[in-house]
Design a protein around this motif. Structure first.
Motif, short mmCIF file in Angstrom:
data_model
loop_
_atom_site.label_atom_id
_atom_site.label_comp_id
_atom_site.label_asym_id
_atom_site.label_seq_id
_atom_site.Cartn_x
_atom_site.Cartn_y
_atom_site.Cartn_z
N ASN A 145 0.80 -1.22 0.00
CA ASN A 145 0.00 0.00 0.00
C ASN A 145 0.84 1.28 0.00
O ASN A 145 0.30 2.35 -0.01
N VAL A 165 1.34 -3.80 9.91
CA VAL A 165 -0.09 -3.62 9.75
C VAL A 165 -0.74 -3.90 11.09
O VAL A 165 -0.56 -4.97 11.67
N ARG A 176 -4.24 -4.22 12.90
CA ARG A 176 -5.68 -4.31 12.69
C ARG A 176 -6.41 -3.81 13.94
O ARG A 176 -6.17 -4.32 15.04
N ALA A 199 -5.55 7.01 11.08
CA ALA A 199 -5.55 6.24 9.83
C ALA A 199 -5.79 7.15 8.62
O ALA A 199 -5.17 6.98 7.58
N GLU A 201 0.74 6.30 9.17
CA GLU A 201 1.67 6.04 8.09
C GLU A 201 3.01 6.72 8.34
O GLU A 201 4.08 6.14 8.12
N LYS A 204 0.60 0.79 9.27
CA LYS A 204 -0.63 0.84 8.50
C LYS A 204 -1.76 0.42 9.44
O LYS A 204 -1.82 -0.73 9.88
N ASP A 247 -5.27 -0.60 10.05
CA ASP A 247 -6.33 -1.22 9.27
C ASP A 247 -7.59 -1.23 10.15
O ASP A 247 -7.71 -2.05 11.05
#
Lengths: 206, 440
Positions: free
Chosen positions: B20, B40, B42, B58, B64, B69, B71
């Motif tokens: 991404n 990542v 979550r 986010a 970032e 990341k 999610d």
């Protein structure tokens, strides 16, 4: 041998378990109910209306509760277990974290369950497995239905586009379809997408 | 924490997750997290304005920028959030501040150890009663439109006494979850007015997005819930806001970021970067000139899916108390960062525990108190942000003894005197928790 209930019989009778299925989707609930009955669970109740849930649970006093994970009323359910002294205190199905595969399968399928504390895992597992497979079967059916619907829609659009091309360009039906197909190939799109743009363009121009 | 030079290389661990990074051309390359394989993150969340810091982290690049990341996964119930965190479907989650405390005490349906190193701020809750009930309070108690939260609670007590005398059905009031700030704030407000929440009313749980409809349908007579649902009901003309959380206890932590202690231990660098990202996002959320952008993001169907003008009002603390034009502006109705709102203070975990004891959810024991305090992890916050980012006063401070931060009934909470504090409430549960025989 003895008159009392077998306490730790090797193959406990599934009918002795009271199972409650809470699902606002009444079709899915019936599918699960049928599955459970076929597997010998006679004592199955369905609730698809959340009104008066607390009272119903007290009346039914279930050993196992199956509820879909997308149902926001799970929080209501947990509050009932917290507050009420009248109902048995079920605990979340997944307390046995060693069985990761079945947890993942259940969550992926969208099933959550509560089990009265102390009930043997082996007695409950078939119920959860049944619910998971029926939930999955239901999702598959829904997907297929949606696909069938969209296929039908696509055919309608293609027919309309063909009609427009026949009329505006004096083509035969076969020629109109060939033109759509050739354009779709050239533009690397689906025939239905090209047909939709023909219909849209015609709507603007005519 | 050193983040490279040992363990697996990023190529071996995290590269599958870097597809991404399409914007790296414009920004400096995001720092890598070596070895942990958790770039990542979550995060489960419930669509509420108090998820703002997570959503902003986010949406506006704070995650970032810190090499993470984020999610975000929308969920429908706190029970789901709790379970999905426990079963590793989420790494972190937007949680009610009492949830980690309950989990460390082994309370509830699926208690799995959960800690919080970061609070998502305070504020956002309010109590709304049906317009019918409020009109009766005005008629019975001669209540003025400008009554305070405490006067409103006392007026409700008079109405309930009247209902009992006439043999009427007592009010049904809704909150969101058994281990929620809403449950304790609603009970605190009721009890301050002399109402026993276990005997004088019926407390039930209704999912927040359904509260306004349930009130309109007469299924409930009031609720305590987070934003924007109070304002949704008042603007529809079905409810009257009678108390905001600021009236009950301004400092009460609202939502927190929950995580499994084993996950935090295995990913110290990720946790640190996450806290830095959330800290930046929280500062950004507090700035009034960012509220339009924040409101637009929150209103999106992926997040709260509510009218953007209501969210703007909520962020500004501008309350329409009812549909008749009665308004009230509450300063710092949402505090995302200011006043060290993100600091996970163990004394506040203990205040939550004191309310669990008060209402018969937990026993008062030294072991329980230790377990409750261990849910809040200021050490992780300090490891990420340094002591400069932490408040100057103690982790275990006396709560409610300063101007602007008092409890509505004037009580002062001292964690060192838990038993006396709980015993000092005129209204409390008489039920003991000790588990029934057979349960272990």
């Amino acid at each position: 041998m003895n008159g009392g209930r077998p306490v730790a019989s090797r193959t406990p009778n599934p009918a002795s378990l009271s199972v409650l299925v809470i699902d606002e989707n009444s079709i899915r609930a019936s599918i699960i109910e049928v599955g459970l009955r076929e597997a010998g669970y006679d004592n199955v109740t369905i609730i698809d209306d959340m009104n008066g849930l607390a009272r119903r649970i007290m009346e039914i006093n279930p050993d196992v509760i199956v509820i879909d994970i997308e149902n926001p009323n799970r929080d209501m359910l947990e509050s009932i277990f917290q507050i009420s002294r009248a109902v048995k205190r079920p605990i979340a199905m997944f307390v046995d974290k060693s069985d990761e595969d079945s947890i993942v399968a259940a969550v992926d399928a969208g099933v959550s369950a509560y089990v009265v504390d102390g009930l043997k895992k082996e007695r409950v597992k078939p119920i959860l497995e049944m619910a998971v497979s029926r939930f999955n079967a239901f999702s598959r059916l829904q997907r297929e239905l949606a696909e069938a619907r969209s296929a039908l829609e696509e055919r309608k659009v293609i027919d309309r586009a063909k009609g427009i091309l026949m009329k505006m360009r004096g083509l035969s039906e076969e020629e109109a379809f060939a033109l759509l197909r050739q354009t779709a190939m050239n533009e690397k799109k689906k025939i239905a997408e090209i047909a939709q743009s023909v219909v849209t363009a015609a709507g603007l121009l005519m | 924490m050193a983040d490279e030079g040992h363990g697996l290389s990023p190529e071996e661990t995290g590269m599958v997750m870097t597809m991404n990074d399409s914007r790296t051309g414009a920004l400096a390359a995001p720092p890598r997290i070596g070895g942990e394989g958790a770039r990542v993150v979550r995060a489960g969340f419930i669509p509420l304005v108090d998820a703002s810091v997570l959503i902003a982290a986010a949406e506006f690049g704070f995650a970032e920028r810190n090499g993470i990341k984020l999610d975000l996964v929308k969920d429908v119930s706190w029970a789901n959030v709790r379970d999905r965190l426990a079963f590793r479907q989420f790494d972190i989650a937007h949680m009610l501040s009492p949830m980690p405390v309950a989990s460390m005490l082994g309370l509830g349906s699926n208690p799995s150890p959960t800690i919080t190193p970061f609070s998502l701020g305070c504020g956002g809750n309010a109590i709304t009663l049906s317009t019918r009930l409020f009109e009766r309070m005005m008629a019975t108690a001669g209540l003025p439109e400008t009554a305070s939260a405490l006067e409103n609670a006392r007026a409700l007590a008079l109405v309930i006494a009247d209902m009992k005398a006439r043999g009427e059905t007592l009010p049904t009031l809704a909150m969101t979850y058994p281990f929620s700030s809403h449950n304790y704030e609603f009970r605190y407000w009721l009890a301050a007015g002399g109402i026993d929440p276990d005997c004088d009313v019926r407390l039930v749980v209704v999912p927040p997005p359904l509260t306004s409809d349930a009130l309109a349908a007469g299924a409930i007579d009031g609720f305590c819930v987070g934003a924007p649902w109070n304002m949704v009901a008042s603007e529809r003309g079905v409810g009257r806001i009678v108390a905001a959380k600021q009236d009950i206890w301004p400092s009460a932590p609202e939502k927190v970021v929950g995580m499994r202690p084993d996950w935090a231990e295995a990913h110290p660098e990720t946790v640190s970067r996450l806290i830095v990202a959330l800290d930046e996002a929280a500062r950004w959320c507090d700035r009034v000139d960012n509220h339009d952008a924040l409101a637009d993001a929150l209103a999106d169907p992926r997040y709260i899916a509510a009218p953007v003008q209501i969210i703007r009002h909520v962020l500004a603390g501008e309350f329409n108390l009812d549909a008749k034009g009665h308004r009230r502006v509450i300063d710092d109705y949402f505090l995302f960062h200011g006043g060290f709102a993100n600091y996970p203070r163990p004394s506040q975990a203990l205040w939550i525990y004191s309310q669990m004891v008060r209402w018969g959810q937990a026993d008062l024991t030294p072991d329980n108190a230790r377990a409750a305090a261990s849910a809040y992890r200021p050490d992780l916050y300090r490891a990420a942000l340094g002591d400069a980012g932490a408040p100057p006063d103690a982790d275990f401070r006396v709560e409610g003894d300063r101007d602007g931060d008092r409890f509505m009934d004037g009580h002062v909470f001292n964690a060192a005197r838990l038993e006396a504090y709980v015993a000092g409430f005129a209204v409390r549960s008489t039920r003991t928790v000790s588990r029934e025989a057979g349960e272990t």
